[in-house]
Design a protein around this motif. Structure first.
Motif, PDB file in Angstrom:
ATOM      1  N   LYS A 145       0.865  -1.184   0.000  1.00 52.41           N
ATOM      2  CA  LYS A 145       0.000   0.000   0.000  1.00 52.41           C
ATOM      3  C   LYS A 145       0.895   1.224   0.000  1.00 52.41           C
ATOM      4  O   LYS A 145       1.843   1.311   0.785  1.00 52.41           O
ATOM      5  CB  LYS A 145      -0.901   0.002   1.235  1.00 52.41           C
ATOM      6  N   GLU A 154       2.366   0.093   4.028  1.00 56.02           N
ATOM      7  CA  GLU A 154       1.757  -1.112   4.596  1.00 56.02           C
ATOM      8  C   GLU A 154       1.971  -2.291   3.658  1.00 56.02           C
ATOM      9  O   GLU A 154       2.023  -2.131   2.435  1.00 56.02           O
ATOM     10  CB  GLU A 154       0.256  -0.900   4.832  1.00 56.02           C
ATOM     11  N   VAL A 163      -6.355  -3.081  -2.494  1.00 57.05           N
ATOM     12  CA  VAL A 163      -5.377  -2.203  -1.849  1.00 57.05           C
ATOM     13  C   VAL A 163      -4.451  -1.613  -2.914  1.00 57.05           C
ATOM     14  O   VAL A 163      -4.230  -0.407  -2.978  1.00 57.05           O
ATOM     15  CB  VAL A 163      -4.559  -2.971  -0.786  1.00 57.05           C
ATOM     16  N   SER A 164      -3.901  -2.484  -3.732  1.00 54.69           N
ATOM     17  CA  SER A 164      -3.110  -2.096  -4.892  1.00 54.69           C
ATOM     18  C   SER A 164      -2.920  -3.345  -5.738  1.00 54.69           C
ATOM     19  O   SER A 164      -3.240  -4.458  -5.310  1.00 54.69           O
ATOM     20  CB  SER A 164      -1.755  -1.508  -4.490  1.00 54.69           C
TER      21      SER A 164
END
Length: 338
Positions: A145, A154, A163-164
């Motif tokens: 993140k 993170e 999140v990604s």
């Protein structure tokens, strides 16, 4: 610069090929996985590496022949080889700490079950770099993140919500790996365990909490060697890259009688091809004999004899004798099917 390579795992998902050979020493396109990984890292770092530390498992499996192979690899790269042992499978963080005596100064940590192709400049201003690759299904990976400054804030394992799409590939750079060492020592001393193991992520998270700056490094290609099918696919992709690089892939000692080779293929020393078609995307180790066969998209190791076979997406070990009709096969070392 140092390179730390934890490689104590037995590679259970790649059985039967890892019953007799540690997974990092399985050859892909003619070279063991760990050899290709370390050589590619040295190439992209673009600076001298003075020490390569390998963390091995049980000496009964990772024996003296493994130590000799890795020591010679380091020597070819003009580096000192340090050999450590992880006697129990207690996780990634524990494996790194088995090399505690080498954990100082700038270092790359790379897990020996993946291969990369990359061309980048290392960001030495950051405290650490975590290499990532954009993936289509991030929920199946550990991802990073990022904040607005593109710094990693993170690490999220297999996120259920997006999140990604930047997946961690298992290669890290630390400006001073002693900082990670101290944080992992805290993890071990305080018995901080996830999934029954000591994880590198817990040391990294402590570094982040203490203000250390982590950024991402991008690789162009990330190739797994986790199981038979993906290892055969990785062999295919690596052969394509090596052919584009102009690397010599076929030994001058290959004996051919009514044989056809369709590139890209890797063919090792002393191979005999008789009434056989090889390729595309085939790797054949030293001393093999192939007769009355048609083989494509496959990986065959050393000293193996194959007759009367039509193979596609096959992986065959060392010292195998195979004479049969099956096409997509996975056969371990010292097997006979006639």
């Amino acid at each position: 610069m140092k390179i730390i390579v934890p490689m104590a795992g037995r590679g259970s998902r790649l059985r039967p090929h890892t019953l007799t050979v540690p997974k990092p020493l399985i050859p892909v396109a003619g070279k063991p996985i760990v050899h290709r990984l370390v050589m590619d890292i040295v190439k992209v770092l673009g600076e001298p590496v003075d020490e390569i530390a390998f963390v091995l498992g049980d000496p009964a499996f990772f024996g003296e022949d493994v130590v000799v192979s890795l020591t010679e690899l380091a020597k070819r790269l003009k580096a000192k080889a340090s050999i450590y042992r992880q006697d129990q499978p207690l996780g990634t963080g524990h494996a790194i700490m088995c090399a505690k005596a080498s954990l100082s100064g700038p270092a790359v940590i790379a897990y020996a079950d993946t291969l990369i192709r990359a061309d980048f400049n290392l960001d030495k201003e950051a405290d650490a770099v975590i290499w990532v690759k954009q993936v289509d299904k991030p929920e199946a990976y550990g991802v990073v993140k990022l904040n607005a400054q593109k710094e990693i804030v993170e690490l999220v394992e297999k996120p259920k919500e997006f999140v990604s799409d930047q997946a961690v590939i298992g290669i890290y750079y630390f400006k001073d790996v002693a900082v990670l060492r101290d944080e992992l020592q805290y993890v071990l001393d305080n018995n901080i365990i996830h999934g029954g193991e000591y994880q590198i992520n817990d040391g990294i998270k402590r570094m982040m909490a203490n203000g250390k700056v982590f950024v991402t490094g991008q690789v162009d290609e990330w190739m797994d060697c986790g199981n038979k099918n993906v290892t055969v696919e990785t062999n295919t992709r690596m052969l394509g890259f090596l052919e584009k690089d102009g690397e010599k892939l076929i030994s001058e000692t290959v004996t051919q009688e009514n044989a056809t080779i369709i590139p890209p293929c890797y063919i090792g020393e002393g191979v005999t091809l008789k009434n056989t078609s090889i390729g595309p995307n085939v790797s054949i180790g030293n001393g093999c004999v192939l007769e009355d066969a048609a083989i494509k998209n496959s990986l065959i190791q050393n000293q193996t004899v194959i007759k009367n076979a039509t193979l596609d997406n096959a992986m065959i070990g060392n010292h195998v004798r195979y004479d049969g009709k099956y096409t997509t096969i996975s056969i371990g070392d010292y097997s006979t099917l006639e």
